[in-house]
Design a protein around this motif. Structure first.
Motif, mmCIF file in Angstrom:
data_model
loop_
_atom_site.group_PDB
_atom_site.id
_atom_site.type_symbol
_atom_site.label_atom_id
_atom_site.label_comp_id
_atom_site.label_asym_id
_atom_site.label_seq_id
_atom_site.Cartn_x
_atom_site.Cartn_y
_atom_site.Cartn_z
ATOM 1 N N LYS A 40 -8.281 -8.440 9.103
ATOM 2 C CA LYS A 40 -7.142 -9.250 9.538
ATOM 3 C C LYS A 40 -7.547 -10.549 10.229
ATOM 4 O O LYS A 40 -6.895 -11.577 10.071
ATOM 5 C CB LYS A 40 -6.270 -8.412 10.487
ATOM 6 C CG LYS A 40 -4.984 -9.077 10.951
ATOM 7 C CD LYS A 40 -4.010 -9.256 9.799
ATOM 8 C CE LYS A 40 -2.679 -9.837 10.242
ATOM 9 N NZ LYS A 40 -1.832 -8.868 10.958
ATOM 10 N N LEU A 82 -1.559 -5.355 14.201
ATOM 11 C CA LEU A 82 -1.085 -4.223 13.414
ATOM 12 C C LEU A 82 0.378 -4.418 13.045
ATOM 13 O O LEU A 82 1.257 -4.401 13.904
ATOM 14 C CB LEU A 82 -1.246 -2.922 14.209
ATOM 15 C CG LEU A 82 -0.720 -1.640 13.544
ATOM 16 C CD1 LEU A 82 -1.438 -1.378 12.224
ATOM 17 C CD2 LEU A 82 -0.866 -0.454 14.492
ATOM 18 N N PRO A 83 0.676 -4.615 11.756
ATOM 19 C CA PRO A 83 2.076 -4.786 11.350
ATOM 20 C C PRO A 83 2.791 -3.438 11.348
ATOM 21 O O PRO A 83 2.151 -2.378 11.332
ATOM 22 C CB PRO A 83 1.963 -5.349 9.932
ATOM 23 C CG PRO A 83 0.680 -4.783 9.415
ATOM 24 C CD PRO A 83 -0.246 -4.679 10.606
ATOM 25 N N GLN A 87 6.546 -4.287 7.256
ATOM 26 C CA GLN A 87 5.829 -5.559 7.118
ATOM 27 C C GLN A 87 4.573 -5.387 6.267
ATOM 28 O O GLN A 87 4.272 -6.215 5.404
ATOM 29 C CB GLN A 87 5.438 -6.093 8.499
ATOM 30 C CG GLN A 87 6.591 -6.586 9.347
ATOM 31 C CD GLN A 87 6.122 -6.966 10.742
ATOM 32 O OE1 GLN A 87 5.346 -6.228 11.369
ATOM 33 N NE2 GLN A 87 6.572 -8.108 11.228
ATOM 34 N N TRP A 88 3.851 -4.319 6.533
ATOM 35 C CA TRP A 88 2.629 -4.064 5.772
ATOM 36 C C TRP A 88 2.936 -3.894 4.284
ATOM 37 O O TRP A 88 2.253 -4.451 3.427
ATOM 38 C CB TRP A 88 1.919 -2.830 6.306
ATOM 39 C CG TRP A 88 0.790 -2.371 5.438
ATOM 40 C CD1 TRP A 88 0.724 -1.242 4.684
ATOM 41 C CD2 TRP A 88 -0.446 -3.062 5.218
ATOM 42 N NE1 TRP A 88 -0.469 -1.173 4.011
ATOM 43 C CE2 TRP A 88 -1.205 -2.276 4.317
ATOM 44 C CE3 TRP A 88 -0.986 -4.261 5.686
ATOM 45 C CZ2 TRP A 88 -2.469 -2.664 3.887
ATOM 46 C CZ3 TRP A 88 -2.243 -4.647 5.249
ATOM 47 C CH2 TRP A 88 -2.969 -3.857 4.365
ATOM 48 N N GLN A 91 3.619 -7.292 2.767
ATOM 49 C CA GLN A 91 2.404 -8.106 2.641
ATOM 50 C C GLN A 91 1.522 -7.599 1.504
ATOM 51 O O GLN A 91 1.017 -8.384 0.684
ATOM 52 C CB GLN A 91 1.626 -8.072 3.962
ATOM 53 C CG GLN A 91 2.306 -8.783 5.109
ATOM 54 C CD GLN A 91 1.593 -8.544 6.434
ATOM 55 O OE1 GLN A 91 0.570 -7.860 6.495
ATOM 56 N NE2 GLN A 91 2.143 -9.085 7.511
ATOM 57 N N LEU A 92 1.333 -6.294 1.452
ATOM 58 C CA LEU A 92 0.478 -5.721 0.420
ATOM 59 C C LEU A 92 1.098 -5.897 -0.963
ATOM 60 O O LEU A 92 0.397 -6.204 -1.939
ATOM 61 C CB LEU A 92 0.240 -4.237 0.711
ATOM 62 C CG LEU A 92 -0.751 -3.519 -0.211
ATOM 63 C CD1 LEU A 92 -2.143 -4.127 -0.078
ATOM 64 C CD2 LEU A 92 -0.784 -2.023 0.105
ATOM 65 N N LEU A 109 -7.000 2.764 3.677
ATOM 66 C CA LEU A 109 -6.460 2.481 5.000
ATOM 67 C C LEU A 109 -7.362 3.057 6.077
ATOM 68 O O LEU A 109 -7.984 4.105 5.898
ATOM 69 C CB LEU A 109 -5.065 3.089 5.152
ATOM 70 C CG LEU A 109 -3.937 2.503 4.301
ATOM 71 C CD1 LEU A 109 -2.662 3.307 4.510
ATOM 72 C CD2 LEU A 109 -3.702 1.027 4.632
ATOM 73 N N ASN A 111 -5.783 2.772 9.303
ATOM 74 C CA ASN A 111 -4.710 2.942 10.288
ATOM 75 C C ASN A 111 -3.773 4.057 9.845
ATOM 76 O O ASN A 111 -3.052 3.898 8.858
ATOM 77 C CB ASN A 111 -3.885 1.660 10.441
ATOM 78 C CG ASN A 111 -4.550 0.608 11.280
ATOM 79 O OD1 ASN A 111 -5.158 -0.313 10.747
ATOM 80 N ND2 ASN A 111 -4.441 0.743 12.597
ATOM 81 N N LEU A 114 -0.048 3.242 9.068
ATOM 82 C CA LEU A 114 0.369 2.623 7.808
ATOM 83 C C LEU A 114 0.350 3.604 6.639
ATOM 84 O O LEU A 114 0.747 3.252 5.529
ATOM 85 C CB LEU A 114 -0.534 1.424 7.499
ATOM 86 C CG LEU A 114 -0.588 0.338 8.588
ATOM 87 C CD1 LEU A 114 -1.527 -0.789 8.157
ATOM 88 C CD2 LEU A 114 0.793 -0.194 8.898
ATOM 89 N N HIS A 119 4.118 2.747 1.873
ATOM 90 C CA HIS A 119 2.837 2.222 1.397
ATOM 91 C C HIS A 119 2.539 2.762 -0.006
ATOM 92 O O HIS A 119 2.122 2.018 -0.908
ATOM 93 C CB HIS A 119 1.742 2.629 2.383
ATOM 94 C CG HIS A 119 0.350 2.349 1.931
ATOM 95 N ND1 HIS A 119 -0.212 1.098 1.967
ATOM 96 C CD2 HIS A 119 -0.611 3.180 1.434
ATOM 97 C CE1 HIS A 119 -1.461 1.154 1.512
ATOM 98 N NE2 HIS A 119 -1.726 2.397 1.185
#
Length: 242
Positions: A40, A82-83, A87-88, A91-92, A109, A111, A114, A119
């Protein structure tokens, strides 16, 4: 074979050409993606153009016959970096949409926050694999296998890296010089067997990789898991422990 060094610097065309010359035709390799794209704090985080130019370009020209999968290893994000899961996912999703479809990709991952079905929906939309990983803060591989969304593509990647809860630096200190198995991990081995059984049931391709920091010696870990699987399938006699 895993090309882990590519995380720190994308291999040059000369290096990839040397790899290709040393390998049998079609020998499959799983390559990490340059940290510039997956950490990040770096300016090119989730920069698809940079990935295509700096990573895919050389592989396309010199290593296409061996490039079976690229692993985006997203390092653990903390605090404001950390989103939230939505949000993650956004973005992905935007990043994966820009990638050429003629290569295979997988996302790892670090995290647990997430590691959600949202996801998984993004991965499935783009036919990108989830990486089952044994890592410090992540759920065990067995717990990841228990989630209904974790098989998101027609292949998968499994990485036996660390005992959950153990820090990387502690594993290095405990296991160097990695010349033998020093701490067998029965749960990790059982989880790897479960992963093998599941991919066989689904009839998909799998890349299963082990790290020296898992038990002290990666080849030894692979040999033991292969022996256990063969025993369970009735393909080999149990090892003599007498």
């Amino acid at each position: 074979m895993g090309i882990d060094s590519a995380f720190y610097e994308p291999p040059s065309e000369e290096v990839l050409r040397a790899y290709a010359n040393a390998l049998p035709p079609g020998f499959p390799c799983v390559s990490k993606v340059w940290e510039q794209i997956t950490v990040k704090q770096n300016p090119d985080f989730l920069n698809a153009t940079r990935f295509k130019d700096a990573v895919l370009g050389p592989y396309s020209r010199e290593f296409r016959d061996h490039a079976r999968c690229f692993v985006f290893e997203f390092q653990a994000m903390r605090g404001k970096d950390l989103p939230d899961p939505l949000q993650w996912a956004d973005q992905l999703d935007a990043f994966l949409a820009e990638l050429p479809p003629d290569f295979r990709y997988a996302v790892e991952l670090r995290n647990p926050e997430l590691f959600t079905g949202l996801h998984g929906e993004v991965l499935k939309r783009h036919r990108v694999a989830h990486v089952f990983n044994s890592w410090t803060e992540m759920p065990t591989i067995g717990d990841q296998l228990a989630q209904p969304w974790t098989f998101t593509a027609d292949f998968t990647v499994v990485r036996a890296l660390l005992k959950p809860g153990r820090r990387y630096a502690d594993a290095v200190k405990a296991f160097e010089p990695y010349d033998r198995i020093q701490e067998p991990q029965p749960e990790l081995r059982r989880d790897l067997i479960k992963a093998i059984q599941e991919v066989l049931r689904r009839r998909i391709e799998a890349f299963i990789l082990a790290n020296n920091r898992a038990e002290g010696n990666a080849p030894g870990t692979i040999r033991e898991v292969a022996r256990m699987w063969a025993e369970e399938e009735g393909l080999a006699l149990p090892r003599d422990r007498g």
